[in-house]
Design an enzyme around this catalytic site. Sequence first.
Site, PDB file in Angstrom:
ATOM      1  CG  PHE A 289      95.315 -32.610  -5.029  1.00  0.00           C
ATOM      2  CD1 PHE A 289      93.783 -32.489  -4.978  1.00  0.00           C
ATOM      3  CD2 PHE A 289      96.231 -33.134  -5.954  1.00  0.00           C
ATOM      4  CE1 PHE A 289      93.347 -33.339  -5.886  1.00  0.00           C
ATOM      5  CE2 PHE A 289      95.484 -33.996  -6.681  1.00  0.00           C
ATOM      6  CZ  PHE A 289      94.111 -34.193  -6.766  1.00  0.00           C
ATOM      7  CG  ASP A 397     101.842 -38.914  -8.368  1.00  0.00           C
ATOM      8  OD1 ASP A 397     101.487 -39.454  -9.506  1.00  0.00           O
ATOM      9  OD2 ASP A 397     101.454 -38.031  -7.923  1.00  0.00           O
TER      10      ASP A 397
END
Length: 544
Positions: A289, A397
Amino acid sequence: MGCVRSKEAKGPALKYQPDNSNVVPVSAHLGHYGPEPTIMGQSPAMKTQNNSHPTALSPFGGVSSPMTPFGGASTSFTSVTVNNPFPAVITGGVTFFVALYDYEARTSDDLSFRKGDRFQIINNTEGDWWEARSINTGENGYIPSNYVAPADSIQSEEWYFGKLSRKDTERLLLLPGNERGTFLIRESETTKGAYSLSLRDWDETKGDNCKHYKIRKLDNGGYYITTRTQFMSLQMLVKHYTEHVDGLCYKLTTVCPQVKPQTQGIAKDAWEIPRESLRLDVRLGQGCFGEVWMGTWNGTTKVAIKTLKPGTMSPEAFLEEAQIMKKLRHDKLVPLYAVVSEEPIYIVTEFMGKGSLLDFLKEGDGKHLKLPQLVDMASQIADGMAFIERMNYIHRDLRAANILVADNLVCKIADFGLARLIEDNEYTARQGAKFPIKWTAPEAALYGRFTIKSDVWSFGILLTELVTKGRVPYPGMVNREVLEQVDRGYRMPCPQGCPESLHEMMRQCWKKEPDERPTFEYIQSFLEDYFTATEPQYQPGDNL
């Protein structure tokens, strides 16, 4: 965030608690010395005991390399200073402040100053950045409020470290380079209004260790460690014990070096910043990303910059989440400095010189660490996650790739909360190479139920990364196989060399029912006391 590439008496920590992670945090970490005086309705003249020494990140949170937590800007030891040659209050009752550290101006509105410089505060209503007049130069400008303290106050003393935990105190005192007799004074964790004198010692049985002495306060304002020797001030107490052992394990010799803290924000009013103010210097890594860079802000300040690929997340949603993230202040969380909120989104944070924990374990100095250092790093991460837990926030995460490392094995949690905002179809479907299946609790991977308890599951996986020096979890298994096997009750076996007691903590984190998993508060307590309460007979092995 990114793509996965294959002892003072403490109150009992709560082991289990129901999840209420949908509550949005409304308060930020207030720092080591309580709330700002402006919050409490105080004027600068009244500000003598509340938040005038380093907040939030002090004394752990210096800029990485060379200013890092546990390292310190000043590597030389400082002799004890008892008297200040300048009075704090001048005619008219104005309180003067003294600089605790050097500071180089980052903008044209800042004041540069040196440790020991003195200021008159003009306006402290902003909290983190105060308008001040330098007594030394006569110039006006903004200064970081956690870099100054009222002159002649206890907060301005070299040896006063404020609200510092026993564990963090021992981390500091036991750093290489500190000698027997190195000391500091801090707030007592257990007795309101009292202090603790913490001192580095050595003996043949324990080797290097720390001793802690309670400093009690008399009704008349005096102080004592033992009632037979009393002092009118803490300064007099320190002076006495630098000259006489008088019942201590060793005479006070040198003040523990302070660490220059992070400022709260990169500068006054620098939050949404222009892209042109950032220079990308060295690319440190990349994922699915975006990329991570070492960079420079405003030509003056080293920072880390995460650049996100266009379309990764909504700029509006990101900015809303970032407003919450910047209020989450804790010395084990990487501070969010500023953002570029138009695509491509830039996220500006503290620069951590040793990079990610994953790379540190696999390719850096972490390859050679033994179990005590690894457990201490785990306890730091649990400390940061316990704060996130108290704030009713969720990371989503948590893994070694999203932990950053500074000098002296300082760990800070990065990328908290960002995973929720990712709009990539493959990621949001929770399948494929972009989603970290092997770190994700089954209820989150299968049904999207992310809570602080799914973070606890991820922490258990992170523990395996630590003790295996960065091995990918579930070796030899692909993501789909992991999902199926875990749902059937499979759990990773004890890694080679790992004590069974630590593996049992991992298994507690991997309980099928989320509410049966321990709290981060409990995990932190377990890890901090691991080698005294759980594994007192530990002996180093070949790997751990």
